[in-house]
Design a protein around this motif. Structure first.
Motif, PDB file in Angstrom:
ATOM      1  N   PHE A   1     -23.856 -41.767  11.419  1.00 10.08           N
ATOM      2  CA  PHE A   1     -22.443 -41.777  11.882  1.00 10.08           C
ATOM      3  C   PHE A   1     -22.529 -40.601  13.056  1.00 10.08           C
ATOM      4  O   PHE A   1     -22.484 -39.666  13.055  1.00 10.08           O
ATOM      5  N   VAL A  48     -18.535 -43.885  15.198  1.00  9.67           N
ATOM      6  CA  VAL A  48     -17.482 -43.483  14.913  1.00  9.67           C
ATOM      7  C   VAL A  48     -16.297 -44.001  15.502  1.00  9.67           C
ATOM      8  O   VAL A  48     -16.219 -43.721  16.796  1.00  9.67           O
ATOM      9  N   SER A  57     -16.653 -49.660  14.086  1.00 10.81           N
ATOM     10  CA  SER A  57     -17.937 -49.810  13.066  1.00 10.81           C
ATOM     11  C   SER A  57     -18.815 -51.010  13.800  1.00 10.81           C
ATOM     12  O   SER A  57     -19.697 -51.293  13.211  1.00 10.81           O
ATOM     13  N   THR A 106     -21.481 -36.976  12.382  1.00  9.88           N
ATOM     14  CA  THR A 106     -20.077 -36.779  11.763  1.00  9.88           C
ATOM     15  C   THR A 106     -20.044 -36.711   9.990  1.00  9.88           C
ATOM     16  O   THR A 106     -21.304 -37.146   9.609  1.00  9.88           O
TER      17      THR A 106
END
Length: 191
Positions: free
Chosen positions: A67, A162, A165, A191
């Protein structure tokens, strides 16, 4: 116009170790009539950030997508890290991973929201740098989820932006470095 209800709560993650999805729905309360506005999306999917088995064991980093967010968001992290309880040893301080992007969804190129325009700079075939810094580092493994640890250069790994999606793709790990040195538009953080 169409009238919809409130979003349901997010469902639990469908599976544990493959990159799982969670789901939420809302229902139409009134259909549009006489040329009224159509209904917005009635279903949303998002990735799960929990990658543990039912016994609480780590699923393994090769199953977890990375992410990522633009490195610009890392500036606030650096300020927070100054007062962090993290030890000052080199491994806990972080590292950088270089990847070569293999594929990405068209949703990245059409992103127009001001805070998410960094996604438009993602391109197939480019080398990108992704920094692994606290608080994204797992305190036990000293790794970031999705960093490609133990993956050779031929293994295709997954990433997801992020904030959108649907902006996602694949890349291959080139190498791990102590510090990132990519141009700003190709610099990201886990993240």
């Amino acid at each position: 116009p169409c009238v919809v209800g409130e979003w349901s709560h997010w469902s639990g993650c469908a599976e544990q170790c493959p990159p799982p999805l969670r789901l939420r729905r809302r229902y139409m309360q009134q259909e549009p009539r006489n040329g009224g506005e159509p209904c917005p999306a009635l279903e949303e999917k998002a990735a799960c950030l929990d990658y543990l088995t039912y016994k609480g064991e780590d699923c393994g980093h090769e199953h977890v997508p990375a992410f990522i967010v633009t490195s610009e968001y890392g500036k606030e992290r650096n300020r927070q890290a100054a007062s962090s309880p993290w030890p000052s040893d080199k491994e806990a301080a972080g590292y950088c991973v270089e990847f070569r992007t293999e594929s990405l969804s068209h949703h990245c190129a059409v992103e127009t929201r001001p805070y998410a325009q960094w996604m438009r700079y993602l391109r197939e075939g480019h080398t990108v740098c992704v920094a692994c810094r606290p608080p994204a580092i797992n305190r036990d493994t000293h790794r970031c989820a999705g960093d490609g640890h133990n993956a050779d250069g031929g293994k295709v790994l997954h990433w997801e932006a992020v904030g959108n999606s649907q902006c996602q793709g694949t890349w291959k790990k080139i190498r791990q470095l102590e510090h990132c040195s990519c141009p700003l538009v190709h610099s990201f953080i886990f993240t």
